[in-house]
Design a protein around this motif. Structure first.
Motif, PDB file in Angstrom:
ATOM      1  N   ARG A   1     -29.129 -35.983 -16.871  1.00 12.21           N
ATOM      2  CA  ARG A   1     -28.533 -36.684 -15.688  1.00 12.21           C
ATOM      3  C   ARG A   1     -27.118 -36.512 -15.263  1.00 12.21           C
ATOM      4  O   ARG A   1     -26.931 -35.623 -14.181  1.00 12.21           O
ATOM      5  N   ASP A   2     -25.892 -36.220 -16.325  1.00 14.72           N
ATOM      6  CA  ASP A   2     -25.223 -35.664 -15.995  1.00 14.72           C
ATOM      7  C   ASP A   2     -24.420 -34.431 -15.853  1.00 14.72           C
ATOM      8  O   ASP A   2     -23.467 -34.431 -15.025  1.00 14.72           O
TER       9      ASP A   2
ATOM     10  N   TRP B   1     -17.942 -32.546 -23.376  1.00 15.36           N
ATOM     11  CA  TRP B   1     -17.673 -32.971 -24.592  1.00 15.36           C
ATOM     12  C   TRP B   1     -16.925 -32.372 -25.288  1.00 15.36           C
ATOM     13  O   TRP B   1     -16.632 -31.000 -25.328  1.00 15.36           O
TER      14      TRP B   1
ATOM     15  N   GLU C   1     -30.370 -37.594 -20.719  1.00 12.98           N
ATOM     16  CA  GLU C   1     -28.712 -37.453 -20.198  1.00 12.98           C
ATOM     17  C   GLU C   1     -28.004 -36.404 -19.614  1.00 12.98           C
ATOM     18  O   GLU C   1     -27.701 -36.476 -18.919  1.00 12.98           O
ATOM     19  N   GLU C   2     -28.556 -36.015 -20.852  1.00 12.43           N
ATOM     20  CA  GLU C   2     -27.831 -33.870 -20.270  1.00 12.43           C
ATOM     21  C   GLU C   2     -28.374 -33.955 -18.596  1.00 12.43           C
ATOM     22  O   GLU C   2     -27.356 -33.130 -17.968  1.00 12.43           O
TER      23      GLU C   2
ATOM     24  N   ARG D   1     -26.654 -37.554 -27.728  1.00  5.16           N
ATOM     25  CA  ARG D   1     -27.061 -37.851 -26.067  1.00  5.16           C
ATOM     26  C   ARG D   1     -28.583 -37.547 -25.815  1.00  5.16           C
ATOM     27  O   ARG D   1     -29.577 -36.423 -26.368  1.00  5.16           O
ATOM     28  N   SER D   2     -29.705 -37.908 -25.054  1.00  2.07           N
ATOM     29  CA  SER D   2     -30.776 -37.879 -24.609  1.00  2.07           C
ATOM     30  C   SER D   2     -31.355 -36.333 -23.888  1.00  2.07           C
ATOM     31  O   SER D   2     -29.648 -36.208 -23.005  1.00  2.07           O
TER      32      SER D   2
ATOM     33  N   TYR E   1     -20.017 -28.758 -16.986  1.00  2.00           N
ATOM     34  CA  TYR E   1     -21.110 -29.563 -18.472  1.00  2.00           C
ATOM     35  C   TYR E   1     -21.481 -28.906 -19.496  1.00  2.00           C
ATOM     36  O   TYR E   1     -21.836 -27.625 -18.528  1.00  2.00           O
TER      37      TYR E   1
END
Length: 349
Positions: A269-270, A185, A266-267, A262-263, A247
């Motif tokens: 998961r990624d 990000w 999502e955080e 971002r949800s 990340y």
């Protein structure tokens, strides 16, 4: 593309335990600093959760008796690993002093840099000086140069300063390692929307710079990859780029709301495997640590955080007139007049 390879020999368990201990201190202090900001102890802070392995591992590859670290505003973990006093480091986040109160010459960590990409220019300039000094001394090839390691993020790689720094480093073969923490990000913009081609390391080819792509959540891999990059630069072969894929497991800063772009799902998961959990589980499985050892390391980190917090809270405000100092070697007349007016109106002297 000139891709560097690095050795995969396992680090000694004792070294990994030391790195885990440092990472635990970093994680706990980082989490606490966010709480300090909420409590009014710090006006602002840039969290680094998830980047502990990248920062601690990269510093472990350096010779801090002669190399130099050039951080941004998110390198608390690198500063801790380099031996910087954390109370003095946090002075910047408290707005007590510009760039931190620690001695950059002694610690070999430059002041915190908030200009995005600006530290890369400083690093290349310093590294170029080391190469010029070696040439003036008549050093033979292969060289044995001090190395500048400069941190930047995937977002900073889109700045013109980074282009200028990499181009100059490539042309003059400076002993510089560009350590890119690709945390996915650039504030609220994902990497795929602001890094053309999807890889910062791949850009090194355009500047004739060797590159390494590494799992930034694997501290052992980070140490090995950075050692290879440092050895390359130290020998006089020119600069190198290390792109550590990690990340950002939190906000860009304490004024950021990541929920807007971002949800939480999502955080999770990624983000992948947490670097702290991965190293802890590995050491437990290998028998290098016990559950009691892990608890003791955590307790030590908590005690360390308490000492740092006390140091930060003990720091009083700096005189406002200092804003006029340390700007020019010889203060020009208009600035002297402004400083005198400040003292008269604010300090009543």
């Amino acid at each position: 593309m000139n891709t560097l390879s690095y050795g995969r020999a396992a680090l000694p368990d004792a070294e990994l335990v030391r790195l885990f201990s440092q990472m635990t201190q970093v994680r706990h202090l980082d989490t606490s600093a966010i709480a300090w900001q909420r409590q009014g102890i710090l006006p602002g802070y840039a969290p680094m959760r998830g980047q502990e392995a990248a920062q601690v591992g990269s510093v472990a590859a350096l010779d801090m008796s002669r190399d130099f670290v050039f951080p941004t505003y998110r390198e608390m973990g690198a500063a801790l690993a380099a031996g910087v006093d954390m109370g003095e480091y946090m002075a910047t986040h408290k707005a007590t002093w510009n760039g931190g109160m620690y001695d950059a010459r002694e610690t070999r960590v430059t002041p915190i840099q908030t200009v995005i990409g600006g530290s890369a220019l400083h690093a290349v300039g310093w590294a170029h000086g080391q190469r010029l000094d070696a040439a003036a001394a008549g050093a033979d090839e292969p060289l044995d140069l001090p190395v500048a390691l400069v941190y930047l993020g995937d977002g900073a790689s889109s700045q013109g300063d980074i282009h200028e720094a990499m181009n100059f480093a490539g042309v003059f073969e400076t002993p510089t390692v560009f350590f890119v923490q690709n945390n996915g990000w650039a504030i609220s913009v994902p990497t795929e929307r602001q890094v053309a081609g999807g890889s910062v390391a791949a850009r090194g080819a355009g500047y004739g710079i060797a590159s390494i792509h590494v799992d930034g959540n694997d501290v052992e891999a980070v140490v090995q990859a950075t050692r290879a990059a440092v050895a390359h630069a130290r020998s006089g072969a020119g600069p190198a780029v290390v792109e550590a894929m990690t990340y950002r497991r939190g906000p860009h800063s304490t004024s950021d709301d990541p929920g807007r772009y971002r949800s939480l799902a999502e955080e999770r998961r990624d983000g992948g495997v947490d670097p702290m959990d991965a190293l802890r589980d590995r050491l437990l499985e290998a028998g290098a640590l016990t559950a009691e050892d892990v608890a003791a390391i955590q307790s030590e980190a908590e005690a360390f955080e308490e000492r740092v917090r006390a140091d930060v809270q003990a720091q009083g405000p700096r005189p406002g007139a200092e804003m006029f100092e340390y700007v020019y070697q010889e203060m020009p007349a208009p600035l002297r007049e402004q400083a005198a007016a400040w003292r008269e109106e604010s300090d009543h002297v």
